[in-house]
Design an enzyme around this catalytic site. Structure first.
Site, PDB file in Angstrom:
ATOM      1  N   CYS A 138       0.849  -1.188   0.000  1.00 37.16           N
ATOM      2  CA  CYS A 138       0.000   0.000   0.000  1.00 37.16           C
ATOM      3  C   CYS A 138       0.883   1.235   0.000  1.00 37.16           C
ATOM      4  O   CYS A 138       1.630   1.479   0.959  1.00 37.16           O
ATOM      5  CB  CYS A 138      -0.920  -0.008   1.222  1.00 37.16           C
ATOM      6  N   PHE A 139       0.798   2.031  -1.050  1.00 37.85           N
ATOM      7  CA  PHE A 139       1.635   3.222  -1.152  1.00 37.85           C
ATOM      8  C   PHE A 139       1.164   4.324  -0.213  1.00 37.85           C
ATOM      9  O   PHE A 139       1.967   5.155   0.220  1.00 37.85           O
ATOM     10  CB  PHE A 139       1.652   3.729  -2.591  1.00 37.85           C
TER      11      PHE A 139
END
Length: 275
Positions: free
Chosen positions: A123-124
């Site tokens: 998850c950025f």
């Protein structure tokens, strides 16, 4: 890879900025101007009730966001008896060895530089991998972020409706709001603050729909006992009842996790089953 590492730093900062702007607009603009009712007692005033609801949603969203970052999936590279750690990581980096061949559902993330068990995705917006330790907190983060965006969207529409004397009874009114507002803004008929709120309405809508979609998709995978990494790689998983799959992720104290941000205890169920 450089672009991904840059995105891994910029995306969390972007999310925190959006959260701060939303908080300021809600507390200092929407609630004081749109939820005033002199006929009610201060204890049950609409402003206080709406403020409490927004703070509850925001606290859960940010609390689970912090827990997702803190509960990084454990680094299994040090615990795997597969040879020297540096050589193993080098093999994974050049693709000559698959983490899945070492242990089921393991994956080496190039951005995090560690091997994680039951890897789902990177998850950025949190700058972290999502795995067995923080899956529940990630789902709760998506759920409460979507609800907070919906609450801000409704409050913002009420503010714009009163400020511009317009009605959103027609569904097309929201779709034509942005182009109409842009023309008014450049002609000088619309204030900068009102234009900023209108832009935030569409940003809240986009973030809310994206988080709701992530949450629903993730719940569907959990019911099937799969992760996104397993689906992408075509890894076959053992079929189990959906109740066991849910309890593995959410644990027995799942109701507590719906109300307040708590640590993920889903792995406790797996340990009990193995014993």
């Amino acid at each position: 890879m450089l672009v991904l590492r840059l995105l891994n730093v910029v995306a969390p900062a972007y999310f925190l900025c959006i959260s701060l702007v939303t908080f300021v607009l809600q507390i200092f603009l929407f609630i004081p101007s749109m939820f005033r009712d002199p006929s009610t007692t201060p204890l049950f005033s609409p402003a206080l009730l709406h403020g409490a609801l927004f703070l509850f949603l925001s606290a859960n969203a940010l609390g689970n966001y912090v827990l997702v970052i803190q509960n990084s999936p454990e680094d299994l590279g040090k615990g795997l008896n597969l040879g020297e750690g540096a050589e193993v990581v080098a093999d994974w980096l050049d693709g000559s060895r698959s983490p899945g061949s070492a242990l089921p559902s393991t994956h080496f993330c190039r951005l995090c530089a560690r091997v994680t068990q039951r890897h789902d995705h990177h998850c950025f917006f949190t700058g972290n991998c999502i795995g067995s330790r923080n899956m529940r907190n990630f789902i709760m983060f998506c759920l409460y972020t979507s609800l907070a965006c919906l609450d801000s969207l409704v409050a913002g529409m009420a503010y714009i409706s009163a400020a511009l004397s317009m009605s959103f009874a027609n569904p097309l009114a929201f779709l034509t709001l942005l182009p109409h507002s842009i023309s008014q803004f450049f002609s000088g008929a619309l204030l900068s603050s009102e234009m900023f709120v209108i832009l935030m309405l569409y940003l809240w809508l986009g973030i809310g729909l994206a988080c709701a979609g992530f949450c629903c998709h993730q719940m569907l995978l959990i019911l099937r006992g799969q992760t996104r990494y397993q689906v992408r790689k075509g890894i076959v998983v053992r079929a189990r009842p959906w109740r066991e799959n849910l309890q593995e992720v959410f644990g027995k104290r799942w109701l507590l996790g719906l109300l307040i941000p708590v640590l993920n205890v889903g792995s406790d169920y797996r340990r009990q089953k193995e014993k």
